[in-house]
Write an enzyme that holds these catalytic residues in place. Structure first.
Site, PDB file in Angstrom:
ATOM      1  N   GLY A  14       0.850  -1.186   0.000  1.00  0.00           N
ATOM      2  CA  GLY A  14       0.000   0.000   0.000  1.00  0.00           C
ATOM      3  C   GLY A  14       0.880   1.228   0.000  1.00  0.00           C
ATOM      4  O   GLY A  14       1.938   1.247  -0.615  1.00  0.00           O
ATOM      5  N   CYS A  15       0.478   2.235   0.720  1.00  0.00           N
ATOM      6  CA  CYS A  15       1.233   3.479   0.790  1.00  0.00           C
ATOM      7  C   CYS A  15       2.627   3.232   1.355  1.00  0.00           C
ATOM      8  O   CYS A  15       2.772   2.626   2.413  1.00  0.00           O
ATOM      9  CB  CYS A  15       0.470   4.481   1.668  1.00  0.00           C
ATOM     10  SG  CYS A  15       1.360   6.022   1.900  1.00  0.00           S
ATOM     11  N   PHE A  16       3.647   3.716   0.665  1.00  0.00           N
ATOM     12  CA  PHE A  16       5.013   3.466   1.129  1.00  0.00           C
ATOM     13  C   PHE A  16       5.334   4.183   2.432  1.00  0.00           C
ATOM     14  O   PHE A  16       6.233   3.783   3.163  1.00  0.00           O
ATOM     15  CB  PHE A  16       6.070   3.740   0.065  1.00  0.00           C
ATOM     16  CG  PHE A  16       5.993   5.027  -0.709  1.00  0.00           C
ATOM     17  CD1 PHE A  16       5.494   6.199  -0.187  1.00  0.00           C
ATOM     18  CD2 PHE A  16       6.467   5.052  -2.016  1.00  0.00           C
ATOM     19  CE1 PHE A  16       5.458   7.375  -0.928  1.00  0.00           C
ATOM     20  CE2 PHE A  16       6.438   6.217  -2.773  1.00  0.00           C
ATOM     21  CZ  PHE A  16       5.936   7.381  -2.218  1.00  0.00           C
ATOM     22  N   TRP A  17       4.614   5.223   2.774  1.00  0.00           N
ATOM     23  CA  TRP A  17       4.856   5.909   4.052  1.00  0.00           C
ATOM     24  C   TRP A  17       4.663   4.939   5.211  1.00  0.00           C
ATOM     25  O   TRP A  17       5.407   4.967   6.186  1.00  0.00           O
ATOM     26  CB  TRP A  17       3.929   7.091   4.241  1.00  0.00           C
ATOM     27  CG  TRP A  17       4.028   8.182   3.241  1.00  0.00           C
ATOM     28  CD1 TRP A  17       5.058   8.463   2.385  1.00  0.00           C
ATOM     29  CD2 TRP A  17       3.031   9.182   2.985  1.00  0.00           C
ATOM     30  NE1 TRP A  17       4.764   9.563   1.626  1.00  0.00           N
ATOM     31  CE2 TRP A  17       3.519  10.023   1.965  1.00  0.00           C
ATOM     32  CE3 TRP A  17       1.763   9.437   3.507  1.00  0.00           C
ATOM     33  CZ2 TRP A  17       2.792  11.111   1.472  1.00  0.00           C
ATOM     34  CZ3 TRP A  17       1.055  10.518   3.022  1.00  0.00           C
ATOM     35  CH2 TRP A  17       1.562  11.348   2.013  1.00  0.00           C
TER      36      TRP A  17
END
Length: 180
Positions: A14-17
């Site tokens: 999902g979101c790399f953050w």
């Protein structure tokens, strides 16, 4: 980097953050870089292009780790238990192929380890695991503002609502694998 058994793992959850924040807390991890991989268009992609979903790239992190401290299998176990590997092209409200669950292997050993772990973990999920296992492709480092995002923006709403719960899960399930 000091160490005789330094290895690379590349995963997208999902979101790399989120994934970056998780692995920055793991013992034996030397570096985590947010970036893009797996695309089918030429040239270096930008965040804006990735968000369109048209490039084929996934948001990923490249994890440099000391395998004498943490194994590749443990890296994958942490990865698989801190995101939802059963939702195709989606993590929470983030939807699109750029948010797919993916493991990019760098050698035959990594490929075999990933395949066996997914079989082993399948019994713990109500839905089938849809995590893609693919050969590592070119990794493109994301723009500077996407690196260390959680560390630099802990009060940002997304961090509070999405990343904090993932970190709580990491701390609960994998306390023995965390940096002091």
């Amino acid at each position: 980097m000091v160490g005789k058994n330094i290895q690379i793992a590349t995963v997208g959850g999902g979101c790399f953050w989120c994934t970056e924040a998780v692995f920055q807390e793991v013992k034996g991890v030397k570096q985590v870089l947010s970036g893009y991989s797996g695309g089918n268009v030429p040239g270096r992609p930008t965040y804006r292009e990735i968000c369109s979903g048209l490039t084929g790239h996934a948001e990923v992190v490249k994890i440099t780790f000391d395998a004498d401290i943490i194994s590749y299998k443990d890296i994958l176990l942490i990865f698989m238990t801190t995101h939802d590997p059963t939702t195709l092209n989606q993590q929470g409200a983030d939807r699109g192929t750029q948010y797919r669950s993916v493991i990019y292997y760098h050698n035959k050993n990594q490929k075999e380890t990933a395949a066996l772990l997914l079989i082993e973990l399948a019994q713990y999920y109500n839905n089938p695991i849809v995590t893609e296992i693919s050969e590592a492709m070119t990794f493109y480092e994301a723009e500077k503002e996407h690196q260390d995002f959680y560390k630099n923006n802990p009060s940002f709403g997304y961090c509070s609502f999405v990343i904090d719960p993932k970190l709580a899960k990491l701390r609960k399930l994998h306390a023995d694998k965390l940096k002091a």
